[in-house]
Design an enzyme around this catalytic site. Structure first.
Site, PDB file in Angstrom:
ATOM      1  N   HIS A 180     -28.155  -4.900  11.611  1.00  0.00           N
ATOM      2  CA  HIS A 180     -29.482  -3.756  11.851  1.00  0.00           C
ATOM      3  C   HIS A 180     -30.138  -5.078  13.811  1.00  0.00           C
ATOM      4  O   HIS A 180     -31.080  -4.453  14.306  1.00  0.00           O
ATOM      5  CB  HIS A 180     -30.829  -3.813  10.958  1.00  0.00           C
ATOM      6  CG  HIS A 180     -30.581  -2.171  11.201  1.00  0.00           C
ATOM      7  ND1 HIS A 180     -29.868  -2.043   9.984  1.00  0.00           N
ATOM      8  CD2 HIS A 180     -31.493  -1.769  10.381  1.00  0.00           C
ATOM      9  CE1 HIS A 180     -29.970  -0.645   9.191  1.00  0.00           C
ATOM     10  NE2 HIS A 180     -31.352  -0.727   9.535  1.00  0.00           N
ATOM     11  N   ARG A 208     -33.587  -6.922   0.047  1.00  0.00           N
ATOM     12  CA  ARG A 208     -34.385  -6.237   0.052  1.00  0.00           C
ATOM     13  C   ARG A 208     -33.246  -6.583   1.757  1.00  0.00           C
ATOM     14  O   ARG A 208     -32.615  -5.034   2.471  1.00  0.00           O
ATOM     15  CB  ARG A 208     -35.417  -5.440   0.505  1.00  0.00           C
ATOM     16  CG  ARG A 208     -35.285  -4.366   0.550  1.00  0.00           C
ATOM     17  CD  ARG A 208     -36.934  -3.663   0.963  1.00  0.00           C
ATOM     18  NE  ARG A 208     -37.064  -2.253   2.011  1.00  0.00           N
ATOM     19  CZ  ARG A 208     -37.930  -1.869   0.892  1.00  0.00           C
ATOM     20  NH1 ARG A 208     -38.725  -1.702   0.422  1.00  0.00           N
ATOM     21  NH2 ARG A 208     -38.685  -0.395   1.668  1.00  0.00           N
ATOM     22  N   HIS A 252     -30.583  -3.187  16.626  1.00  0.00           N
ATOM     23  CA  HIS A 252     -32.218  -3.071  17.243  1.00  0.00           C
ATOM     24  C   HIS A 252     -32.574  -3.588  18.451  1.00  0.00           C
ATOM     25  O   HIS A 252     -33.066  -3.622  19.583  1.00  0.00           O
ATOM     26  CB  HIS A 252     -33.316  -4.548  16.387  1.00  0.00           C
ATOM     27  CG  HIS A 252     -33.954  -3.732  15.089  1.00  0.00           C
ATOM     28  ND1 HIS A 252     -34.347  -4.457  14.692  1.00  0.00           N
ATOM     29  CD2 HIS A 252     -33.435  -2.317  14.822  1.00  0.00           C
ATOM     30  CE1 HIS A 252     -34.217  -3.995  13.105  1.00  0.00           C
ATOM     31  NE2 HIS A 252     -33.943  -2.211  14.096  1.00  0.00           N
ATOM     32  N   HIS A 277     -30.583   5.754  15.980  1.00  0.00           N
ATOM     33  CA  HIS A 277     -30.522   4.593  15.534  1.00  0.00           C
ATOM     34  C   HIS A 277     -29.140   5.121  14.464  1.00  0.00           C
ATOM     35  O   HIS A 277     -28.402   3.535  14.400  1.00  0.00           O
ATOM     36  CB  HIS A 277     -32.106   5.127  14.908  1.00  0.00           C
ATOM     37  CG  HIS A 277     -32.523   3.568  13.836  1.00  0.00           C
ATOM     38  ND1 HIS A 277     -31.882   2.505  13.483  1.00  0.00           N
ATOM     39  CD2 HIS A 277     -31.493   3.101  12.372  1.00  0.00           C
ATOM     40  CE1 HIS A 277     -32.524   1.634  13.200  1.00  0.00           C
ATOM     41  NE2 HIS A 277     -32.097   2.186  12.150  1.00  0.00           N
ATOM     42  N   LYS A 334     -30.000   2.100  -3.060  1.00  0.00           N
ATOM     43  CA  LYS A 334     -31.534   2.253  -2.272  1.00  0.00           C
ATOM     44  C   LYS A 334     -33.106   2.333  -3.306  1.00  0.00           C
ATOM     45  O   LYS A 334     -33.735   0.727  -3.180  1.00  0.00           O
ATOM     46  CB  LYS A 334     -31.866   2.492  -1.561  1.00  0.00           C
ATOM     47  CG  LYS A 334     -33.148   1.789  -0.469  1.00  0.00           C
ATOM     48  CD  LYS A 334     -33.587   2.767   0.992  1.00  0.00           C
ATOM     49  CE  LYS A 334     -34.659   1.953   1.048  1.00  0.00           C
ATOM     50  NZ  LYS A 334     -35.644   1.705   2.902  1.00  0.00           N
ATOM     51  N   ARG A 353     -58.778   4.974   1.316  1.00  0.00           N
ATOM     52  CA  ARG A 353     -58.520   3.454   0.999  1.00  0.00           C
ATOM     53  C   ARG A 353     -56.586   3.617   0.372  1.00  0.00           C
ATOM     54  O   ARG A 353     -56.097   2.883  -0.568  1.00  0.00           O
ATOM     55  CB  ARG A 353     -58.994   2.421   0.355  1.00  0.00           C
ATOM     56  CG  ARG A 353     -60.495   2.423   1.459  1.00  0.00           C
ATOM     57  CD  ARG A 353     -60.734   1.110   0.348  1.00  0.00           C
ATOM     58  NE  ARG A 353     -61.890   0.480   1.286  1.00  0.00           N
ATOM     59  CZ  ARG A 353     -63.528   0.822   1.757  1.00  0.00           C
ATOM     60  NH1 ARG A 353     -63.189   2.454   0.476  1.00  0.00           N
ATOM     61  NH2 ARG A 353     -64.452   0.615   2.161  1.00  0.00           N
ATOM     62  N   ASN A 411     -30.930  -4.044   6.072  1.00  0.00           N
ATOM     63  CA  ASN A 411     -30.697  -4.513   7.344  1.00  0.00           C
ATOM     64  C   ASN A 411     -29.325  -4.593   8.302  1.00  0.00           C
ATOM     65  O   ASN A 411     -28.821  -5.328   9.100  1.00  0.00           O
ATOM     66  CB  ASN A 411     -31.353  -5.384   8.457  1.00  0.00           C
ATOM     67  CG  ASN A 411     -33.216  -5.261   7.449  1.00  0.00           C
ATOM     68  OD1 ASN A 411     -33.315  -3.673   7.670  1.00  0.00           O
ATOM     69  ND2 ASN A 411     -33.602  -6.113   6.938  1.00  0.00           N
ATOM     70  N   GLU A 457     -26.389   5.478   8.294  1.00  0.00           N
ATOM     71  CA  GLU A 457     -26.678   4.123   7.319  1.00  0.00           C
ATOM     72  C   GLU A 457     -26.002   4.773   5.995  1.00  0.00           C
ATOM     73  O   GLU A 457     -25.626   3.966   5.204  1.00  0.00           O
ATOM     74  CB  GLU A 457     -27.945   5.623   7.184  1.00  0.00           C
ATOM     75  CG  GLU A 457     -28.778   4.662   8.313  1.00  0.00           C
ATOM     76  CD  GLU A 457     -30.053   3.655   8.442  1.00  0.00           C
ATOM     77  OE1 GLU A 457     -29.777   3.045   7.570  1.00  0.00           O
ATOM     78  OE2 GLU A 457     -30.356   2.893   9.188  1.00  0.00           O
ATOM     79  N   GLU A 504     -39.037  -7.155   0.468  1.00  0.00           N
ATOM     80  CA  GLU A 504     -38.072  -7.417   0.899  1.00  0.00           C
ATOM     81  C   GLU A 504     -38.452  -8.976   1.284  1.00  0.00           C
ATOM     82  O   GLU A 504     -38.299 -10.356   2.088  1.00  0.00           O
ATOM     83  CB  GLU A 504     -38.005  -7.585   2.954  1.00  0.00           C
ATOM     84  CG  GLU A 504     -36.946  -7.207   3.452  1.00  0.00           C
ATOM     85  CD  GLU A 504     -36.516  -6.630   4.503  1.00  0.00           C
ATOM     86  OE1 GLU A 504     -37.760  -5.282   4.392  1.00  0.00           O
ATOM     87  OE2 GLU A 504     -36.446  -7.023   5.159  1.00  0.00           O
ATOM     88  N   LYS A 561     -41.472   1.663   3.490  1.00  0.00           N
ATOM     89  CA  LYS A 561     -42.143   1.349   4.577  1.00  0.00           C
ATOM     90  C   LYS A 561     -42.459   2.355   5.495  1.00  0.00           C
ATOM     91  O   LYS A 561     -42.189   3.235   5.489  1.00  0.00           O
ATOM     92  CB  LYS A 561     -41.124   0.395   4.727  1.00  0.00           C
ATOM     93  CG  LYS A 561     -40.586  -0.443   4.313  1.00  0.00           C
ATOM     94  CD  LYS A 561     -39.667  -1.129   5.164  1.00  0.00           C
ATOM     95  CE  LYS A 561     -38.780  -2.679   4.625  1.00  0.00           C
ATOM     96  NZ  LYS A 561     -37.531  -3.115   5.466  1.00  0.00           N
TER      97      LYS A 561
END
Ligand code: GLY
Length: 371
Positions: free
Chosen positions: A249, A242, A253, A267, A228, A123, A246, A187, A238, A145
């Site tokens: 992005h 946040r 994507h 990427h 960041k 956990r 993106n 990035e 987010e 993330k």
């Protein structure tokens, strides 16, 4: 060169990102204050292990810390249920307890996977990120993330689980292939474009020789991480700001899906093309100057990055099919396409009402320019 320290302020879950050369060789000393007993488990991959694992294990041994290591196959396919099960069960076999520390040594795949394994192990156990790619140092290792890919899509299963420490050893970036360094730079440049025009000016003037200039590399990683860290500490999950991370992005994507997540498009390369398209779209909406998209494209081009759809080898779907791929993005809210748009360099904002027809026009013209 000294180590830069960037705090990520999240109350009781706050941590530091330490950035500098030689941090892997000092990992024992850096990690020691977090340990309740002198034992860690390291997970890495078979690209990173031959380059950096022995040094890391030697650093732990020098501090009297017992370390065991698991090496997984490298590549995006590792970020799935099978290797999650394998890594989690291995950590249990190593008798990693609730108060121990797991070490993720590698790029974004290892960081996301082992961060998630740490989130669910007993956990939740603490973990330390030692990111070894530029992309992981400036983006995926910071902010908590974690997760895996499933047949339904990328990163659809995961958890927010913040690391307890990030050690960004900028020395390891020397070993990256030029294409991987450039993709990570996609990035870096994103941070200037989304929120810091002065940083973008600095990048335009300084980034050309950054791969082999440690001082410039360290500054670029630090400034990216500062941005960041600031955004994550204000909006960890987010709900708002946040999402600016993106930028580029939504296009990226769709292009990654269209190219099957293959090495036709890395990427960070997709992020670069996506940023150029986001500037183009913003200009069509009358939000930014005529010159802004060409300024961005010129810099990305000068850095040897992919900029245009023509830079992607092989066939691409039609503009309407690309828009349909965007509709499957996990960032879609109530069926509305969400874009990060710009009023200029360093001035990004979230837009939920972009007309799909205009997106299709921008993509049609970008596709036509390939012929
Ligand atoms: N990579 C985007 C984020 O961390 O929010």
């Amino acid at each position: 060169m000294t180590t830069d320290v960037v705090p990520v302020d999240l109350g009781t879950r706050s941590y530091e990102v330490r950035i500098g050369p030689g941090l892997i060789d000092r990992a024992g000393v850096e990690v020691m204050p977090l340990l309740r007993r002198k034992k860690v488990a390291v997970v890495t991959d078979d690209t990173v292990a031959p380059l950096h694992l022995d040094r890391l294990l030697a650093a732990f041994a020098a501090s009297g810390i017992a370390a065991t290591a698991l090496t997984l196959p490298s590549g995006e396919a590792t970020k799935g249920w099978a290797q999650l099960a394998r890594a989690t069960e291995w950590l249990l076999e190593q008798k990693i307890e609730r108060r121990d520390i797991v070490i993720a040594l590698g790029g974004g795949v290892i960081g996301d996977l082992i961060g998630f394994a740490s989130a669910i192990l007993r956990r939740g156990v603490r973990f330390v990120q030692i990111p070894t790619t530029l992309l992981a140092q400036v983006d995926s290792s910071v902010g908590g993330k974690t997760g895996i890919n499933t047949p339904q899509g990328k990163n659809l299963v995961g958890a927010f689980h913040q690391p307890s420490l990030v050690l960004a050893d900028i020395g390891v970036l020397e070993t990256l292939a030029p294409r991987d360094f450039r993709a990570g730079y996609g990035e870096v440049v994103k941070y200037g474009l989304l929120g810091d025009a002065a940083f973008y000016d600095w990048l335009e003037a300084n980034a050309a020789d950054m791969h082999h200039d440690a001082t410039k590399r360290q500054y670029a990683v630090r400034r990216s991480v500062e941005m960041k860290a600031g955004i994550v500490s204000r909006d960890e999950t987010e709900e708002g700001e946040r999402a600016l991370l993106n930028l580029g992005h939504t296009f990226c994507h769709a292009l990654e899906k269209a190219t099957g997540y293959s090495d036709r498009l890395l990427h960070g390369e997709g992020v670069a093309i996506g940023c150029a398209l986001a500037f183009e779209l913003s200009q069509r909406l009358g939000l930014c100057s005529q010159e802004a998209p060409s300024r961005v494209r010129a810099h990305l081009r000068a850095m040897g990055l992919k900029v245009d759809l023509a830079d992607i080898a092989g066939d691409l779907p039609s503009a309407s099919d690309l828009v349909a791929l965007m509709g499957q993005d996990k960032k879609v809210v109530d069926g509305q396409l969400r874009f990060i748009l710009v009023r200029g360099v360093g001035e990004a904002f979230v837009a939920d009402n972009v007309p799909p027809a205009l997106v299709e026009t921008v993509l049609s013209e970008a596709l036509a320019a390939r012929r």
